[in-house]
Enzyme design. Structure first.
Site, PDB file in Angstrom:
ATOM      1  N   SER A 272      -2.653  -9.805  -4.506  1.00  0.00           N
ATOM      2  CA  SER A 272      -1.422  -9.062  -4.793  1.00  0.00           C
ATOM      3  C   SER A 272      -0.461  -9.021  -3.610  1.00  0.00           C
ATOM      4  O   SER A 272       0.755  -8.939  -3.799  1.00  0.00           O
ATOM      5  CB  SER A 272      -1.751  -7.638  -5.249  1.00  0.00           C
TER       6      SER A 272
ATOM      7  N   HIS B 109       0.099  -4.159  -0.366  1.00  0.00           N
ATOM      8  CA  HIS B 109       1.327  -4.514  -1.063  1.00  0.00           C
ATOM      9  C   HIS B 109       2.535  -4.440  -0.122  1.00  0.00           C
ATOM     10  O   HIS B 109       3.421  -5.300  -0.158  1.00  0.00           O
ATOM     11  CB  HIS B 109       1.535  -3.585  -2.257  1.00  0.00           C
TER      12      HIS B 109
END
Length: 248
Positions: free
Chosen positions: A138, A188
């Site tokens: 991610s 992230h």
């Protein structure tokens, strides 16, 4: 486990049949992630990124392995579905060779950025941050999102809130953390910072040193063998903007 394996084999077959439009490197990364999930050589604890294991333990191989491992089916499925869209879009724009090299660089830098932020938090707040461990693709996906949005024209995302496309990654960062508190907020964030370093910082120049400079879809090295007028016509025809025009 056998039922899970059968489900993924069927999914892989359908993916190969129904997604012929997916560029080769994006498809290869998806297949690699799925293969590692189905037949792992290491468990998640042996590859996840943490300050203690990577910085202090000098297990630098985790920088390469952590992005390719996922905790469960939902984790893998969500990331690969996101990669289909974000990876395909960017690979078509910049070409497969540059995309492959860029994805590798993004994976390494995202991991290093994640570890640096965690080490700073451990120094400022509590040493518990040194033990936090994360895996998954991610972080790279957030970097791809920033770059894709950086190529997009100015505008807002349809919806009740007026969010500019180039700021959407920050809204997604917060939204994902609210919906899934177990997700790695710092991981992230690291991906976003790497994406910003490419769009507005020196990272693009670094990648240009290895893959050649590009304008839109046209690599600069490919233009060097043609006349200037032909090169400019090609650039403008494909939506690129020469550096002399002064627009990013």
């Amino acid at each position: 486990m056998e039922d899970l394996l059968g489900t993924y084999v069927i999914f892989l077959i359908l993916l190969l049949i129904e997604t012929k439009g997916i560029p080769p490197i994006t498809l290869a990364v998806i297949v690699l992630n799925m293969f590692i999930f189905l037949a792992p050589e290491f468990n998640v604890g042996e590859v996840c990124l943490s300050v203690n294991t990577t910085f202090y333990g000098c297990e630098w191989h985790r920088l390469l392995l952590a992005p390719l491992h996922h905790i469960d089916v939902d984790h893998l499925g969500f990331n690969m579905a996101s990669l289909v869209w974000k990876g395909s879009k960017l690979e078509r724009r910049i070409g497969s060779a540059r995309f492959m090299f860029s994805a590798l660089v993004f994976g390494l830098l995202t991991g290093l950025t994640y570890l640096s932020i965690k080490a700073a938090l451990a120094t400022l707040l509590t040493e518990r941050f040194n033990m936090d461990c994360a895996v998954g693709f991610s972080g790279v996906l957030f970097a791809l999102k920033v770059i894709n949005n950086g190529h997009s024209a100015d505008g807002c995302i349809p919806g009740p809130f007026q969010i500019k496309k180039r700021d959407a990654c920050w809204a997604e960062l917060i939204l994902i953390h609210l919906l899934s508190p177990r997700s790695s907020f710092v991981g992230h964030l690291a991906g976003i910072l790497v994406g910003v370093a490419y769009v507005k910082g020196p990272l693009k120049a670094f990648i240009n040193c290895f893959t050649g400079k590009e304008y839109g879809n046209i690599r600069f090295v490919e233009c060097c063998h043609r006349t200037r007028s032909m090169c400019l016509e090609d650039i403008l025809e494909r939506g690129g903007v020469p550096a002399s025009l002064g627009r990013r």
